[in-house]
Write a protein that holds these residues in place. Structure first.
Motif, PDB file in Angstrom:
ATOM      1  N   VAL A 164      54.212 -19.955  28.385  1.00 56.50           N
ATOM      2  CA  VAL A 164      53.331 -20.398  27.290  1.00 56.50           C
ATOM      3  C   VAL A 164      54.159 -21.137  26.233  1.00 56.50           C
ATOM      4  CG1 VAL A 164      53.187 -18.558  25.517  1.00 56.50           C
ATOM      5  CG2 VAL A 164      51.116 -19.671  26.307  1.00 56.50           C
ATOM      6  N   LYS A 165      55.430 -20.778  26.122  1.00 58.55           N
ATOM      7  CA  LYS A 165      56.306 -21.493  25.177  1.00 58.55           C
ATOM      8  C   LYS A 165      56.419 -22.970  25.556  1.00 58.55           C
ATOM      9  CE  LYS A 165      59.366 -17.840  23.533  1.00 58.55           C
ATOM     10  NZ  LYS A 165      60.713 -17.230  23.656  1.00 58.55           N
ATOM     11  N   LYS A 166      56.501 -23.215  26.853  1.00 55.97           N
ATOM     12  CA  LYS A 166      56.591 -24.607  27.311  1.00 55.97           C
ATOM     13  C   LYS A 166      55.311 -25.367  26.977  1.00 55.97           C
ATOM     14  CE  LYS A 166      59.762 -23.822  31.125  1.00 55.97           C
ATOM     15  NZ  LYS A 166      59.953 -23.791  32.560  1.00 55.97           N
ATOM     16  N   LEU A 167      54.178 -24.678  27.151  1.00 54.46           N
ATOM     17  CA  LEU A 167      52.889 -25.298  26.848  1.00 54.46           C
ATOM     18  C   LEU A 167      52.798 -25.608  25.347  1.00 54.46           C
ATOM     19  CD1 LEU A 167      50.081 -26.154  27.810  1.00 54.46           C
ATOM     20  CD2 LEU A 167      49.366 -23.768  27.697  1.00 54.46           C
ATOM     21  N   VAL A 168      53.199 -24.640  24.518  1.00 56.22           N
ATOM     22  CA  VAL A 168      53.172 -24.842  23.059  1.00 56.22           C
ATOM     23  C   VAL A 168      54.059 -26.029  22.678  1.00 56.22           C
ATOM     24  CG1 VAL A 168      53.906 -23.850  20.837  1.00 56.22           C
ATOM     25  CG2 VAL A 168      52.607 -22.457  22.456  1.00 56.22           C
ATOM     26  N   ARG A 169      55.226 -26.078  23.286  1.00 53.37           N
ATOM     27  CA  ARG A 169      56.164 -27.160  22.982  1.00 53.37           C
ATOM     28  C   ARG A 169      55.563 -28.529  23.310  1.00 53.37           C
ATOM     29  NH1 ARG A 169      62.529 -27.015  24.599  1.00 53.37           N
ATOM     30  NH2 ARG A 169      63.077 -29.022  23.702  1.00 53.37           N
ATOM     31  N   MET A 170      54.930 -28.592  24.497  1.00 55.20           N
ATOM     32  CA  MET A 170      54.342 -29.865  24.889  1.00 55.20           C
ATOM     33  C   MET A 170      53.192 -30.255  23.954  1.00 55.20           C
ATOM     34  SD  MET A 170      52.450 -31.049  28.367  1.00 55.20           S
ATOM     35  CE  MET A 170      50.856 -30.503  27.790  1.00 55.20           C
ATOM     36  N   LEU A 171      52.318 -29.290  23.648  1.00 52.54           N
ATOM     37  CA  LEU A 171      51.175 -29.597  22.777  1.00 52.54           C
ATOM     38  C   LEU A 171      51.658 -29.991  21.381  1.00 52.54           C
ATOM     39  CD1 LEU A 171      48.730 -26.728  23.890  1.00 52.54           C
ATOM     40  CD2 LEU A 171      48.575 -29.155  24.476  1.00 52.54           C
ATOM     41  N   SER A 172      52.718 -29.315  20.903  1.00 50.01           N
ATOM     42  CA  SER A 172      53.275 -29.657  19.584  1.00 50.01           C
ATOM     43  C   SER A 172      53.811 -31.078  19.579  1.00 50.01           C
ATOM     44  CB  SER A 172      54.425 -28.707  19.216  1.00 50.01           C
ATOM     45  OG  SER A 172      53.968 -27.385  19.179  1.00 50.01           O
ATOM     46  N   PRO A 191      56.413  -4.789  25.123  1.00 44.71           N
ATOM     47  CA  PRO A 191      57.250  -5.213  24.002  1.00 44.71           C
ATOM     48  C   PRO A 191      56.408  -5.908  22.930  1.00 44.71           C
ATOM     49  CG  PRO A 191      57.496  -6.705  25.860  1.00 44.71           C
ATOM     50  CD  PRO A 191      56.644  -5.574  26.342  1.00 44.71           C
ATOM     51  N   ASP A 192      56.919  -5.956  21.712  1.00 45.66           N
ATOM     52  CA  ASP A 192      56.222  -6.646  20.627  1.00 45.66           C
ATOM     53  C   ASP A 192      56.609  -8.126  20.680  1.00 45.66           C
ATOM     54  OD1 ASP A 192      55.071  -7.574  18.374  1.00 45.66           O
ATOM     55  OD2 ASP A 192      56.096  -6.221  16.981  1.00 45.66           O
ATOM     56  N   ILE A 193      55.643  -8.975  20.982  1.00 48.51           N
ATOM     57  CA  ILE A 193      55.977 -10.400  21.120  1.00 48.51           C
ATOM     58  C   ILE A 193      55.405 -11.246  19.981  1.00 48.51           C
ATOM     59  CG2 ILE A 193      56.151 -10.275  23.643  1.00 48.51           C
ATOM     60  CD1 ILE A 193      53.381 -11.849  23.629  1.00 48.51           C
ATOM     61  N   ALA A 194      54.720 -10.564  19.031  1.00 49.53           N
ATOM     62  CA  ALA A 194      54.056 -11.327  17.952  1.00 49.53           C
ATOM     63  C   ALA A 194      55.060 -12.214  17.209  1.00 49.53           C
ATOM     64  CB  ALA A 194      53.366 -10.375  16.987  1.00 49.53           C
ATOM     65  N   GLY A 195      56.235 -11.655  16.926  1.00 47.53           N
ATOM     66  CA  GLY A 195      57.252 -12.415  16.194  1.00 47.53           C
ATOM     67  C   GLY A 195      57.690 -13.656  16.959  1.00 47.53           C
ATOM     68  N   GLU A 196      57.889 -13.470  18.247  1.00 45.11           N
ATOM     69  CA  GLU A 196      58.334 -14.600  19.086  1.00 45.11           C
ATOM     70  C   GLU A 196      57.279 -15.712  19.135  1.00 45.11           C
ATOM     71  OE1 GLU A 196      60.630 -14.599  23.107  1.00 45.11           O
ATOM     72  OE2 GLU A 196      60.147 -12.507  22.638  1.00 45.11           O
ATOM     73  N   VAL A 197      56.000 -15.287  19.156  1.00 44.62           N
ATOM     74  CA  VAL A 197      54.914 -16.280  19.171  1.00 44.62           C
ATOM     75  C   VAL A 197      54.898 -17.044  17.844  1.00 44.62           C
ATOM     76  CG1 VAL A 197      52.397 -16.567  19.174  1.00 44.62           C
ATOM     77  CG2 VAL A 197      53.475 -15.058  20.854  1.00 44.62           C
ATOM     78  N   GLU A 198      54.989 -16.288  16.734  1.00 45.25           N
ATOM     79  CA  GLU A 198      54.948 -16.935  15.408  1.00 45.25           C
ATOM     80  C   GLU A 198      56.123 -17.895  15.222  1.00 45.25           C
ATOM     81  OE1 GLU A 198      52.569 -16.582  13.071  1.00 45.25           O
ATOM     82  OE2 GLU A 198      51.405 -14.894  13.868  1.00 45.25           O
ATOM     83  N   GLU A 199      57.259 -17.550  15.832  1.00 49.30           N
ATOM     84  CA  GLU A 199      58.440 -18.434  15.732  1.00 49.30           C
ATOM     85  C   GLU A 199      58.176 -19.812  16.336  1.00 49.30           C
ATOM     86  OE1 GLU A 199      61.963 -16.735  17.457  1.00 49.30           O
ATOM     87  OE2 GLU A 199      61.931 -15.074  16.022  1.00 49.30           O
ATOM     88  N   GLY A 201      55.616 -21.413  15.790  1.00 53.89           N
ATOM     89  CA  GLY A 201      54.790 -22.151  14.833  1.00 53.89           C
ATOM     90  C   GLY A 201      53.314 -22.082  15.144  1.00 53.89           C
ATOM     91  N   VAL A 202      52.917 -21.088  15.946  1.00 52.67           N
ATOM     92  CA  VAL A 202      51.509 -20.924  16.334  1.00 52.67           C
ATOM     93  C   VAL A 202      51.069 -19.511  15.940  1.00 52.67           C
ATOM     94  CG1 VAL A 202      49.888 -21.015  18.267  1.00 52.67           C
ATOM     95  CG2 VAL A 202      51.941 -22.390  18.325  1.00 52.67           C
ATOM     96  N   PRO A 203      49.879 -19.344  15.362  1.00 52.28           N
ATOM     97  CA  PRO A 203      49.438 -17.993  14.984  1.00 52.28           C
ATOM     98  C   PRO A 203      49.298 -17.056  16.199  1.00 52.28           C
ATOM     99  CG  PRO A 203      47.966 -19.668  14.055  1.00 52.28           C
ATOM    100  CD  PRO A 203      48.885 -20.375  15.003  1.00 52.28           C
ATOM    101  N   HIS A 204      49.803 -15.822  16.038  1.00 52.80           N
ATOM    102  CA  HIS A 204      49.545 -14.777  17.034  1.00 52.80           C
ATOM    103  C   HIS A 204      48.243 -14.130  16.585  1.00 52.80           C
ATOM    104  CE1 HIS A 204      49.835 -10.652  18.667  1.00 52.80           C
ATOM    105  NE2 HIS A 204      50.440 -11.233  19.678  1.00 52.80           N
ATOM    106  N   LEU A 205      47.165 -14.405  17.323  1.00 54.26           N
ATOM    107  CA  LEU A 205      45.836 -14.013  16.837  1.00 54.26           C
ATOM    108  C   LEU A 205      45.559 -12.531  16.999  1.00 54.26           C
ATOM    109  CD1 LEU A 205      43.823 -17.037  18.306  1.00 54.26           C
ATOM    110  CD2 LEU A 205      44.556 -16.715  15.944  1.00 54.26           C
ATOM    111  N   GLY A 206      46.170 -11.908  17.999  1.00 51.83           N
ATOM    112  CA  GLY A 206      45.936 -10.482  18.190  1.00 51.83           C
ATOM    113  C   GLY A 206      46.134 -10.066  19.629  1.00 51.83           C
TER     114      GLY A 206
END
Lengths: 245, 136
Positions: A164-172, A191-199, A201-206
């Motif tokens: 999903v990081k690759k997808l976010v990068r491409m869309l960004s 594991p808690d991944i909310a921080g990694e998602v927010e890093e 630059g995309v909201p971690h919705l829940g």
């Protein structure tokens, strides 16, 4: 010149919010989230459409328990049949239970054809169930559709998150809007991944808890809406105001 | 009818080209019809005429040429005409391909090796070759 391109814009001009539901890899619950989100928003009184853009593996019709699957009605184009209050369009109306072994260029042509023949009319929301990854379907959606706002799906797994990081990068890089990331199949040991998602630059919705009973509800929209899965999804959208429920 | 969608796309595109080029009128639209789409020409012509009414394409000459569909197997290299496969298709299968020509891969197989993995070399769908414009 391809006459379909001009038509696609016209077909979608009365759609207020167009939300492709996408993930970096398969098996993260994307189709279930797209279908259930459509059911939730429709239940709240919105005019909703659901487009299954997965040419190779359409599955939203199974989730919604769509019956019949005859050719959609024609009226200067094709009118999406209504399934559980949702205007629902899928290539399954044309392929039935047969495999559709299309390659890249054929997929792009099929998507253009599909988007140009479907007359959605006025919709508050059109959710698009995307196939996984960053292939033709995602690239064509970005190219052909004005202002898509992606809703991304991952699981807590490192494998899903890395894709999903690759997808976010491409869309960004392409300046495409993203409403945020929904984390599916959460368990107590995840594991808690909310921080990694927010890093990114995309909201971690829940988070959506792993729901053992969900499989039994597939095919019955009423039962799906009563699952913990749907409850968690609804709470995410209410909390984050991601959708106007 | 799907022909109405196709006609709508042709007229909208031609008008868009005319506007982009600040033209006052569309003299002619040169359209290629791929065989795979199995367009009903009577309906398509009527749809073009009706859709163009009241637009700058109303008096345009519509030049339509037919493009026979040719398929080529990626597995064994066999090249064949769609016409040959068409006779084996049911009415529903033809209808599916009419709406989504690329779904030919769902219903058609290579006549020699039976592979569904083939290229559509030509004759896929509706295409605008050119639009001739006029300015006063």
């Amino acid at each position: 010149m391809d006459p379909r391109i001009e038509l696609i814009g016209e077909r979608l001009e009365k759609v207020e919010n167009l939300i492709p539901v996408a993930s970096g890899k398969g098996g993260v619950g994307k189709s279930l989230i797209a279908s259930t989100t459509a059911l939730i928003t429709s239940e709240r009184g919105h005019d909703v459409g659901l487009l299954d853009m997965d040419i190779h593996g359409p599955s939203a019709h199974v989730i919604l328990g769509a019956k019949g699957l005859d050719f959609p009605e024609e009226e200067k184009g094709v009118l999406p049949p209504t399934v559980s209050g949702i205007k629902f369009m899928s290539t399954v109306y044309y392929s039935g239970d047969k495999p559709s072994p299309l390659r890249g260029e054929d997929i792009s042509h099929a998507i253009r054809e599909f988007l140009s023949i479907t007359r959605w009319g006025s919709l508050d929301y059109l959710f698009v169930d995307m196939p996984p990854g960053v292939g033709n379907e995602v690239l064509d959606t970005i190219q052909l559709i004005r202002n898509p706002e992606f809703l991304l799906v991952t699981t807590p797994s490192k494998v899903a998150l890395s894709t999903v990081k690759k997808l976010v990068r491409m869309l960004s890089e392409l300046n495409i809007s993203m409403r945020g990331v929904v984390e599916n199949m959460k368990t107590e040991s995840s594991p808690d991944i909310a921080g990694e998602v927010e890093e990114m630059g995309v909201p971690h919705l829940g988070e959506i808890r792993f729901d053992h009973d969900l499989e039994h509800a597939i095919g019955s929209p009423d039962e799906i809406l009563r699952t913990k899965f749907a409850e968690d999804l609804k709470n995410i959208f209410l909390k984050e105001n991601t959708l106007s429920l | 009818m799907h022909e109405w969608s196709l006609a709508e796309g042709v007229i909208s595109t031609a008008i868009s080209v005319a506007r982009d080029n600040e033209a006052d009128n569309i003299r002619s639209i040169n359209i290629k019809i791929g065989e795979l789409q199995q367009v009903e020409m009577d309906i398509f012509n009527l749809a073009l005429e009706e859709t163009a009414k009241g637009t700058m394409a109303e008096d345009s000459e519509m030049n339509i040429s037919f493009d026979a569909a040719v398929l080529k197997c990626r597995s064994c290299g066999k090249e064949w005409d769609f016409e040959k496969s068409k006779q084996d298709l049911s009415e529903d299968e033809k209808e599916s391909i009419h709406f989504l020509p690329d779904f030919a891969h769902t219903y058609i197989r290579c006549p020699d090796c039976k592979s569904p993995d083939f290229r559509i070399l030509k004759g896929r769908g509706v295409w605008i070759d050119s639009v001739e414009l006029e300015s006063r």
